[in-house]
Design a protein around this motif. Structure first.
Motif, mmCIF file in Angstrom:
data_model
loop_
_atom_site.group_PDB
_atom_site.id
_atom_site.type_symbol
_atom_site.label_atom_id
_atom_site.label_comp_id
_atom_site.label_asym_id
_atom_site.label_seq_id
_atom_site.Cartn_x
_atom_site.Cartn_y
_atom_site.Cartn_z
ATOM 1 N N LEU A 34 0.803 -1.220 0.000
ATOM 2 C CA LEU A 34 0.000 0.000 0.000
ATOM 3 C C LEU A 34 0.841 1.278 0.000
ATOM 4 O O LEU A 34 0.317 2.383 0.007
ATOM 5 C CB LEU A 34 -0.974 0.001 1.194
ATOM 6 C CG LEU A 34 -2.075 -1.082 1.103
ATOM 7 C CD1 LEU A 34 -2.897 -1.095 2.384
ATOM 8 C CD2 LEU A 34 -2.970 -0.858 -0.102
ATOM 9 N N GLU A 35 2.164 1.122 -0.026
ATOM 10 C CA GLU A 35 3.038 2.287 -0.209
ATOM 11 C C GLU A 35 2.771 2.872 -1.586
ATOM 12 O O GLU A 35 2.729 2.133 -2.576
ATOM 13 C CB GLU A 35 4.516 1.841 -0.145
ATOM 14 C CG GLU A 35 4.981 1.441 1.226
ATOM 15 C CD GLU A 35 4.844 2.595 2.198
ATOM 16 O OE1 GLU A 35 5.294 3.715 1.856
ATOM 17 O OE2 GLU A 35 4.246 2.390 3.279
ATOM 18 N N PRO A 36 2.616 4.194 -1.692
ATOM 19 C CA PRO A 36 2.229 4.798 -2.977
ATOM 20 C C PRO A 36 3.048 4.319 -4.183
ATOM 21 O O PRO A 36 2.482 3.983 -5.217
ATOM 22 C CB PRO A 36 2.415 6.297 -2.727
ATOM 23 C CG PRO A 36 2.148 6.451 -1.258
ATOM 24 C CD PRO A 36 2.653 5.191 -0.610
ATOM 25 N N GLU A 37 4.372 4.252 -4.020
ATOM 26 C CA GLU A 37 5.188 3.888 -5.172
ATOM 27 C C GLU A 37 4.949 2.444 -5.599
ATOM 28 O O GLU A 37 4.746 2.136 -6.777
ATOM 29 C CB GLU A 37 6.681 4.102 -4.824
ATOM 30 C CG GLU A 37 7.549 4.329 -6.045
ATOM 31 C CD GLU A 37 6.864 5.228 -7.069
ATOM 32 O OE1 GLU A 37 6.689 4.783 -8.224
ATOM 33 O OE2 GLU A 37 6.441 6.368 -6.733
ATOM 34 N N ARG A 38 4.924 1.604 -4.607
ATOM 35 C CA ARG A 38 4.696 0.164 -4.825
ATOM 36 C C ARG A 38 3.312 -0.067 -5.458
ATOM 37 O O ARG A 38 3.129 -0.899 -6.335
ATOM 38 C CB ARG A 38 4.787 -0.531 -3.457
ATOM 39 C CG ARG A 38 4.403 -1.987 -3.432
ATOM 40 C CD ARG A 38 5.559 -2.895 -3.797
ATOM 41 N NE ARG A 38 5.169 -4.289 -3.766
ATOM 42 C CZ ARG A 38 5.334 -5.136 -4.786
ATOM 43 N NH1 ARG A 38 5.934 -4.726 -5.894
ATOM 44 N NH2 ARG A 38 4.957 -6.393 -4.671
ATOM 45 N N LEU A 39 2.318 0.720 -5.006
ATOM 46 C CA LEU A 39 0.956 0.602 -5.470
ATOM 47 C C LEU A 39 0.850 0.899 -6.966
ATOM 48 O O LEU A 39 0.265 0.149 -7.741
ATOM 49 C CB LEU A 39 0.109 1.608 -4.675
ATOM 50 C CG LEU A 39 -1.392 1.463 -4.679
ATOM 51 C CD1 LEU A 39 -1.803 0.085 -4.200
ATOM 52 C CD2 LEU A 39 -2.002 2.528 -3.740
ATOM 53 N N ARG A 40 1.471 2.011 -7.376
ATOM 54 C CA ARG A 40 1.438 2.385 -8.786
ATOM 55 C C ARG A 40 2.056 1.299 -9.642
ATOM 56 O O ARG A 40 1.560 0.949 -10.700
ATOM 57 C CB ARG A 40 2.199 3.703 -8.979
ATOM 58 C CG ARG A 40 1.291 4.868 -9.345
ATOM 59 C CD ARG A 40 2.119 6.048 -9.886
ATOM 60 N NE ARG A 40 3.076 6.555 -8.900
ATOM 61 C CZ ARG A 40 2.736 7.374 -7.909
ATOM 62 N NH1 ARG A 40 1.481 7.750 -7.746
ATOM 63 N NH2 ARG A 40 3.643 7.794 -7.081
ATOM 64 N N GLU A 41 3.131 0.769 -9.135
ATOM 65 C CA GLU A 41 3.860 -0.281 -9.863
ATOM 66 C C GLU A 41 2.966 -1.516 -10.014
ATOM 67 O O GLU A 41 2.872 -2.108 -11.088
ATOM 68 C CB GLU A 41 5.118 -0.598 -9.041
ATOM 69 C CG GLU A 41 6.028 -1.666 -9.569
ATOM 70 C CD GLU A 41 7.074 -2.006 -8.494
ATOM 71 O OE1 GLU A 41 7.611 -1.052 -7.853
ATOM 72 O OE2 GLU A 41 7.327 -3.211 -8.271
ATOM 73 N N LEU A 42 2.298 -1.866 -8.924
ATOM 74 C CA LEU A 42 1.467 -3.075 -8.929
ATOM 75 C C LEU A 42 0.232 -2.951 -9.819
ATOM 76 O O LEU A 42 -0.260 -3.934 -10.352
ATOM 77 C CB LEU A 42 0.998 -3.401 -7.509
ATOM 78 C CG LEU A 42 1.977 -4.155 -6.629
ATOM 79 C CD1 LEU A 42 1.423 -4.239 -5.210
ATOM 80 C CD2 LEU A 42 2.237 -5.556 -7.176
ATOM 81 N N THR A 43 -0.324 -1.758 -9.939
ATOM 82 C CA THR A 43 -1.572 -1.608 -10.680
ATOM 83 C C THR A 43 -1.329 -1.243 -12.126
ATOM 84 O O THR A 43 -1.597 -2.023 -13.036
ATOM 85 C CB THR A 43 -2.464 -0.540 -10.010
ATOM 86 O OG1 THR A 43 -1.723 0.677 -9.865
ATOM 87 C CG2 THR A 43 -2.922 -1.011 -8.652
ATOM 88 N N GLY A 74 1.441 -1.034 -13.743
ATOM 89 C CA GLY A 74 2.374 -1.987 -14.353
ATOM 90 C C GLY A 74 1.681 -3.290 -14.728
ATOM 91 O O GLY A 74 1.831 -3.807 -15.833
ATOM 92 N N ARG A 75 0.846 -3.745 -13.808
ATOM 93 C CA ARG A 75 0.140 -5.010 -14.031
ATOM 94 C C ARG A 75 -0.835 -4.874 -15.208
ATOM 95 O O ARG A 75 -1.009 -5.804 -15.986
ATOM 96 C CB ARG A 75 -0.626 -5.361 -12.748
ATOM 97 C CG ARG A 75 -1.207 -6.737 -12.713
ATOM 98 C CD ARG A 75 -0.148 -7.752 -12.308
ATOM 99 N NE ARG A 75 -0.711 -9.101 -12.268
ATOM 100 C CZ ARG A 75 -0.702 -9.940 -13.306
ATOM 101 N NH1 ARG A 75 -0.135 -9.570 -14.431
ATOM 102 N NH2 ARG A 75 -1.218 -11.148 -13.195
ATOM 103 N N ALA A 76 -1.457 -3.724 -15.334
ATOM 104 C CA ALA A 76 -2.400 -3.485 -16.431
ATOM 105 C C ALA A 76 -1.664 -3.560 -17.767
ATOM 106 O O ALA A 76 -2.105 -4.242 -18.695
ATOM 107 C CB ALA A 76 -3.081 -2.131 -16.256
ATOM 108 N N ASP A 77 -0.546 -2.877 -17.860
ATOM 109 C CA ASP A 77 0.235 -2.890 -19.105
ATOM 110 C C ASP A 77 0.606 -4.318 -19.487
ATOM 111 O O ASP A 77 0.467 -4.738 -20.635
ATOM 112 C CB ASP A 77 1.530 -2.093 -18.927
ATOM 113 C CG ASP A 77 1.258 -0.597 -18.934
ATOM 114 O OD1 ASP A 77 0.110 -0.215 -19.281
ATOM 115 O OD2 ASP A 77 2.171 0.171 -18.580
#
Lengths: 406, 406
Positions: free
Chosen positions: A61-70, A72-75
């Motif tokens: 739930l850390e902002p940076e990790r979150l962006r990467e997980l969502t 990134g995962r979508a791409d």
């Protein structure tokens, strides 16, 4: 476009509570998704369930990790995350904001709009759903059900309507396949992550849908098709479409639950009847008995009439077989009826038999003769016989001339 | 008992005008049948049709000759003539006195009560019709239609209801046969003389009906089954019964016409749906679409519920298959859902997955364990697994545990 942080926060919120959760949705409405997520992470909500989920997902739930997980995962999946601030957001689902259902169950209570939608496929989501009809029903469909589903979905696609359904075997799959066969767009609304559309047995179909239409889900990749998620998902099928057709459904089925959401949203609920001897039509008949607002439909014409703009589609009422004799006025029909099958009769005899006066009989006889339905016989000009071409009765429970004397 | 003269006069009036004739019925109401007949014979009416009929029957209208022709003919047939002053007159048909239908057709206009009924069979007519349901439908019935007709009629007869129908092939005959097979009384309402029940192919059945139930007709012996008479007859089927069930009917069929009279009389109109692919269910579905007062019925329970006295028959709503898990409250179901198929999970993991707080999960787990739906594994007391006996999902379009991972 919402900034990636807001988009990612909406995804993260679906990790912490199931889509539709009333409290989470209200919080997002109040202060935005990032702030809502922050508050949940800080433990500023009373829900112990959410607090437990926050602990479970803490590291991600850390902002940076979150962006990467969502993002990134979508791409990686060839998918995109669509949120309400996007132009392609399907506005119709927002009507879930005010839906209220009777009862105390969690699934009845938590029917708020999706926070985000994962989408695979090239078409813009909102435009694709603008003119859409859901076709839903039993997994254990019969040949009758899949046939009727095919007819309706093919016809809808031919008329440029998008067909929406789940991804199950039976009616759902038949609806998608027929719409695609007609070259139409179809949208499968899943109850699990887009990375593993359920059931795996329909994988080839899901790929085809992603190519020619859209695969969508409220759940993030990795989410399992848990039982209650189908019931949560159903509100989106009901809300995103102009109307929903239920083709076959057992008593107390998931499709019946979808229809009850359709009715609660004042969308058009349509039901295809079937043999009363079929267990998978029991839910259909029960809905028609209990909900007078539900419309009985027997084919795509009825569906188009119900969902089209007023006057867009006009359906002719069904007619029995047409015969020349159906066009006759009632007096002529009575005279024709009085003419004996064999032999001849005088106009006076016909008058007595038909219960008409002689002048009327003579007038009608001339018309019947012109129409080729009776002929004069003999020189006195009063003998008549029914001509051979006299057509059969269109009435099911009345004697046709051909079997009147059997 | 009306005196023979009055009785014979009522019969003679059906020679001069078709049953239901508004003018003749009003005249009889005004001055009695004998006087009405006298006036018609004296030419004191404007109807040229009736004047023509009087001329055709002149010789037989002498009072002595008339009595001989009617009462004598009835004895000879083993039949009786029932008139409104008889105790066995079926009172319910009198409601036709005030029936008014829209439209200008003769058959729409002339729907007054019968002047008399010819009856063959031992039972008193009125009592036999007191608790009666009509079952009508297509001649060209399908195996589905005759099957459903049989189920409904048999069930009605078992509950002591009289089944009423016409005499046609298809649904009519199936209704009579099933009711007789159940040992019930059945009434065939004919559109021709009792001396020649139509169609002749059903002769053996008509004899059986006369033995175990009643054959009735408004028409005198010798009257032919003319086409329009079936439509005239239908008003009696509609009026004499508590309700009418239509099993199969083509578009614009005679059965649909009967149902419209049922509705106009505020009787209970019931319709059995069928496959939308069947031409003989088109009339049924159309009626259900157009007339919200018509009740969709799928079996005898629904029929009894609709025609029985309030509370006499209570129908359980249909249920899906019942499973132990259906009895679970929603929180327990979410916990059970979160238990992995293989391996174990800690209560904390279950709490995160189910979106519930730990205390709730622990409380629900105890209940699930007592119910034998989960088991504790290992010594730490926190590992769990779903027990083998966990039941399948009752929802048609959701994954059953057994195929969740296919």
């Amino acid at each position: 476009m919402a900034e990636d942080g807001e988009r990612a926060a909406r995804v993260a919120l679906t990790w912490l509570a199931e889509p539709g959760n009333r409290m989470v949705w209200s919080l997002v409405e109040e202060c935005g998704a990032s702030e809502a997520l922050d508050r949940l992470v800080r433990g500023e909500v009373e829900s112990k369930a959410i607090q437990a989920a926050v602990r479970a997902y803490e590291a991600d739930l850390e902002p940076e990790r979150l962006r990467e997980l969502t993002v990134g995962r979508a791409d990686q999946l060839g998918a995109r995350i669509v949120v309400p601030s996007d132009e392609e957001w399907p506005r119709r689902v927002d009507s879930l904001a005010t839906l209220s259902l009777e009862g105390n169950g969690r699934i009845l209570r938590d029917v708020r709009p999706p926070l985000c939608l994962w989408v695979r496929g090239a078409w813009p989501l909102g435009e694709t759903l603008e003119r859409s009809v859901a076709v839903v029903g039993a997994r254990a469909a019969t040949a009758y059900g899949t046939h009727v589903t095919g007819e309706i979905s093919y016809g809808l696609a031919e008329q440029g309507w998008t067909v929406v359904s789940g991804g199950a075997f039976g009616i759902d799959a038949a609806a998608h396949r027929a719409a695609m066969a007609a070259g139409g767009r179809t949208v499968a609304v899943l109850a699990c992550g887009l990375d593993r559309p359920y059931p795996a047995g329909n994988s080839a179909m899901f790929e085809q849908i992603a190519e020619s239409g859209l695969l969508i889900s409220e759940w993030p990749p990795g989410a399992e098709p848990l039982r209650h998620r189908f019931l949560i998902r159903n509100r989106v099928i009901a809300a995103a479409t102009v109307g929903t057709v239920m083709v076959e459904a057992a008593a107390r089925s998931g499709a019946s639950q979808t229809l009850s959401r359709v009715l609660a949203l004042n969308r058009t609920a349509m039901v295809v009847p079937g043999p009363v001897t079929s267990a998978v039509s029991v839910g259909c008949h029960e809905l028609l008995r209990e909900r007078p607002e539900a419309i009985l439909v027997t084919g795509v014409d009825h569906v188009l009439e119900a969902v089209g703009r007023v006057g867009e589609y006009l359906v002719d009422p069904p007619r029995g077989p047409t015969h020349a004799r159906d066009a006759l006025d009632e007096e002529s029909a009575l005279v024709l009826e009085a003419v004996p099958r064999r032999g001849t009769a005088s106009p006076e005899e016909l008058a007595a038999k038909a219960g008409l006066d002689l002048r009327t009989v003579l007038r009608r006889l001339s018309l019947l003769e012109v129409a080729g339905m009776v002929e004069r016989r003999g020189t006195a000009g009063v003998a008549l016989t029914r001509s051979r071409a006299s057509p059969a009765s269109p009435h099911q429970d009345e004697p046709a001339p051909s079997d009147r004397h059997d």
